[in-house]
Enzyme design. Structure first.
Site, PDB file in Angstrom:
ATOM      1  N   HIS A  81      12.163   6.576  -8.731  1.00 16.69           N
ATOM      2  CA  HIS A  81      11.994   5.863  -7.465  1.00 16.69           C
ATOM      3  C   HIS A  81      10.747   4.984  -7.465  1.00 16.69           C
ATOM      4  O   HIS A  81      10.463   4.289  -6.495  1.00 16.69           O
ATOM      5  CB  HIS A  81      11.926   6.890  -6.320  1.00 16.69           C
ATOM      6  CG  HIS A  81      12.119   6.313  -4.963  1.00 16.69           C
ATOM      7  ND1 HIS A  81      11.159   6.382  -3.977  1.00 16.69           N
ATOM      8  CD2 HIS A  81      13.168   5.642  -4.426  1.00 16.69           C
ATOM      9  CE1 HIS A  81      11.601   5.790  -2.889  1.00 16.69           C
ATOM     10  NE2 HIS A  81      12.815   5.324  -3.119  1.00 16.69           N
ATOM     11  N   LYS A 132       8.111   1.909  -8.271  1.00 18.10           N
ATOM     12  CA  LYS A 132       8.174   0.461  -8.422  1.00 18.10           C
ATOM     13  C   LYS A 132       6.859   0.027  -9.062  1.00 18.10           C
ATOM     14  O   LYS A 132       5.829  -0.107  -8.388  1.00 18.10           O
ATOM     15  CB  LYS A 132       8.359  -0.252  -7.086  1.00 18.10           C
ATOM     16  CG  LYS A 132       9.707   0.011  -6.415  1.00 18.10           C
ATOM     17  CD  LYS A 132       9.704   1.259  -5.582  1.00 18.10           C
ATOM     18  CE  LYS A 132      11.055   1.468  -4.922  1.00 18.10           C
ATOM     19  NZ  LYS A 132      11.103   2.759  -4.185  1.00 18.10           N
ATOM     20  N   ASP A 185       0.037  -6.887 -19.996  1.00 22.20           N
ATOM     21  CA  ASP A 185      -1.061  -7.017 -20.967  1.00 22.20           C
ATOM     22  C   ASP A 185      -2.172  -5.990 -20.769  1.00 22.20           C
ATOM     23  O   ASP A 185      -3.316  -6.203 -21.215  1.00 22.20           O
ATOM     24  CB  ASP A 185      -1.664  -8.429 -20.899  1.00 22.20           C
ATOM     25  CG  ASP A 185      -0.695  -9.496 -21.413  1.00 22.20           C
ATOM     26  OD1 ASP A 185       0.270  -9.129 -22.110  1.00 22.20           O
ATOM     27  OD2 ASP A 185      -0.903 -10.676 -21.098  1.00 22.20           O
ATOM     28  N   HIS A 205      10.516  -0.137   5.410  1.00 26.76           N
ATOM     29  CA  HIS A 205      10.625   0.487   4.091  1.00 26.76           C
ATOM     30  C   HIS A 205       9.255   0.862   3.550  1.00 26.76           C
ATOM     31  O   HIS A 205       9.117   1.254   2.393  1.00 26.76           O
ATOM     32  CB  HIS A 205      11.335  -0.474   3.117  1.00 26.76           C
ATOM     33  CG  HIS A 205      11.859   0.186   1.891  1.00 26.76           C
ATOM     34  ND1 HIS A 205      11.299   0.019   0.636  1.00 26.76           N
ATOM     35  CD2 HIS A 205      12.896   1.031   1.720  1.00 26.76           C
ATOM     36  CE1 HIS A 205      11.974   0.720  -0.248  1.00 26.76           C
ATOM     37  NE2 HIS A 205      12.935   1.352   0.378  1.00 26.76           N
ATOM     38  N   LYS A 247       5.651   2.730   2.721  1.00 24.97           N
ATOM     39  CA  LYS A 247       5.138   4.067   2.410  1.00 24.97           C
ATOM     40  C   LYS A 247       3.629   3.948   2.245  1.00 24.97           C
ATOM     41  O   LYS A 247       3.106   4.003   1.136  1.00 24.97           O
ATOM     42  CB  LYS A 247       5.753   4.622   1.128  1.00 24.97           C
ATOM     43  CG  LYS A 247       7.268   4.742   1.173  1.00 24.97           C
ATOM     44  CD  LYS A 247       7.861   3.701   0.298  1.00 24.97           C
ATOM     45  CE  LYS A 247       9.356   3.967   0.158  1.00 24.97           C
ATOM     46  NZ  LYS A 247      10.127   2.744   0.369  1.00 24.97           N
ATOM     47  N   ASP A 281      -9.270   7.203   8.622  1.00 27.00           N
ATOM     48  CA  ASP A 281     -10.640   6.786   8.944  1.00 27.00           C
ATOM     49  C   ASP A 281     -10.915   5.411   8.353  1.00 27.00           C
ATOM     50  O   ASP A 281     -10.035   4.565   8.304  1.00 27.00           O
ATOM     51  CB  ASP A 281     -11.635   7.847   8.469  1.00 27.00           C
ATOM     52  CG  ASP A 281     -11.491   9.166   9.237  1.00 27.00           C
ATOM     53  OD1 ASP A 281     -10.976   9.126  10.362  1.00 27.00           O
ATOM     54  OD2 ASP A 281     -11.885  10.213   8.708  1.00 27.00           O
TER      55      ASP A 281
END
Length: 392
Positions: free
Chosen positions: A113, A115, A120, A293, A295, A300
């Site tokens: 899941h 991404k 380099d 979508h 996450k 603080d």
């Protein structure tokens, strides 16, 4: 991998409009290698742009390795787009391609899941944005709301190493050998800025709870404010008490959650938790402007995270995930400003009184959904008591 490292430069990217042009520019500047991982790789306008950049890199002699999840890419990546990349010289692998519905195996739920992209050993991307156009939101108003971060500096090294290990593991499982080392050599990353951050993964071996623990440590030490934006929010028995304890000690806790229905069962099961969270003093905002979508979270003025991990059993107990955790006031302020803007312009607050007065049939539906999710987890033999055990 799980230590904070100074000397990084982090660039916050919102939605595909920010992410895909930056990704394309970095790939076009690649000189030696490009590693790319994604759950979904769609054959649409954005997907074809990313694929074209990967093809250009391969054609000029750059080693380009792309891994997609076998399930996530199943209905989005066409054979023609994959063949085009392979013909250009892109090395291509699928993570757990066994997705036939009549051959159920528990391990098939352990998906890739993450991404990730690294170029380099110099620049990397981490976040929640799949390779799919923001306008591809059937039944919903685009653009899809999501975040990623472009990283330069020492934490590019662990990002590169984890991508190399997963590539080698998949090759070893398939053919018994790999042209990539399973255990990369230790390399010291060069400073690129002044920001402190760490890269954290979740897998089913040594790092099963690393992302969850990083969240919990921040929540338990929060003094003033917690803002969490999460598309699939179904926290377990560690996470819920931590949030409620924070609210009770005077921390302003805001949850920015999905208002639009994507997966009906999880949508209703999540709402079974609203009552106890609202009664603890937690502010729940449902984002309705578009598909959420994201996450991400801010605690603080010194802690933030951007990544692929939702706060639900799938992300925290099953899937391979990856997040960047940041200790930097400037980055925090920027991400917080984005979240506050989303709350102010695209969300509706769930009031405790309104929630208590909702129809009985609606409440029955959400608790039935909660029960089904709980039974499903028990049937799978994973997460039962640790996720659903009654709290004190």
């Amino acid at each position: 991998m799980n230590r904070y490292k100074p000397g990084n430069k982090l660039t916050l990217l919102r939605n595909g409009d920010g992410y895909f042009p930056a990704l394309e520019r970095v790939i076009d500047a690649a000189k030696h290698e490009v590693w790319f991982e994604t759950y979904i790789f769609a054959d649409d306008v954005s997907g074809r742009r990313v694929a074209a950049a990967l093809e250009r890199a391969a054609q000029r002699g750059v080693t380009v390795r792309v891994m997609v999840d076998g399930w996530g890419a199943k209905y989005y990546l066409t054979a023609s787009l994959e063949q085009s990349m392979v013909a250009a010289g892109v090395e291509f692998q699928r993570y757990r391609p066994e997705v036939a519905p009549w051959q159920f195996r528990f391990h098939r739920l352990r998906r890739l899941h993450r991404k990730l992209c690294q170029v380099d050993g110099r620049v990397a991307f981490v976040g929640g944005i799949n390779v799919i156009d923001d306008s591809n939101t059937p039944g919903h108003i685009p653009p899809r709301a999501d975040f990623a971060v472009m990283v330069e500096g020492p934490i590019v090294i662990p990002i590169s190493q984890t991508m190399q290990r997963v590539w080698a593991l998949v090759q070893l499982v398939r053919s018994g050998n790999s042209d990539v080392a399973l255990f990369p050599d230790h390399v010291r990353g060069e400073r690129a800025g002044s920001q402190t951050a760490k890269f954290v993964t979740r897998d089913n071996l040594r790092h099963r709870r690393d992302i969850e623990r990083a969240y919990l440590a921040a929540i338990r030490t929060a003094k003033d404010e917690i803002i969490i934006a999460n598309s699939y929010f179904f926290p377990g028995m560690r996470f819920r008490p931590a949030l409620k304890d924070a609210a009770r000690r005077g921390v302003a806790v805001t949850l920015l959650l999905q208002a639009r229905v994507e997966y009906m069962l999880l949508h209703f099961a999540t709402r079974a938790l609203y009552g106890q969270l609202l009664h603890a003093g937690i502010n729940i905002q449902e984002y309705h402007r578009s598909m959420l979508h994201a996450k991400v979270a801010v605690v603080d003025d010194h802690w933030a995270t951007v990544g692929s991990s939702n706060i639900d059993p799938y992300s925290l107990l099953l899937a391979r995930e990856a997040n960047v955790f940041v200790r930097d006031n400037g980055f925090n302020r920027e991400l917080k400003a984005q979240l506050v803007e989303m709350v102010n312009t695209g969300s509706r607050r769930i009031a405790s009184d309104d929630w208590d007065s909702r129809p009985r049939l609606y409440k029955v539906a959400i608790w039935v959904s909660y029960g089904i999710v709980r039974l499903a987890m028990g049937f799978l033999g994973f997460g039962g008591n640790e996720w659903f055990r009654k709290e004190d």
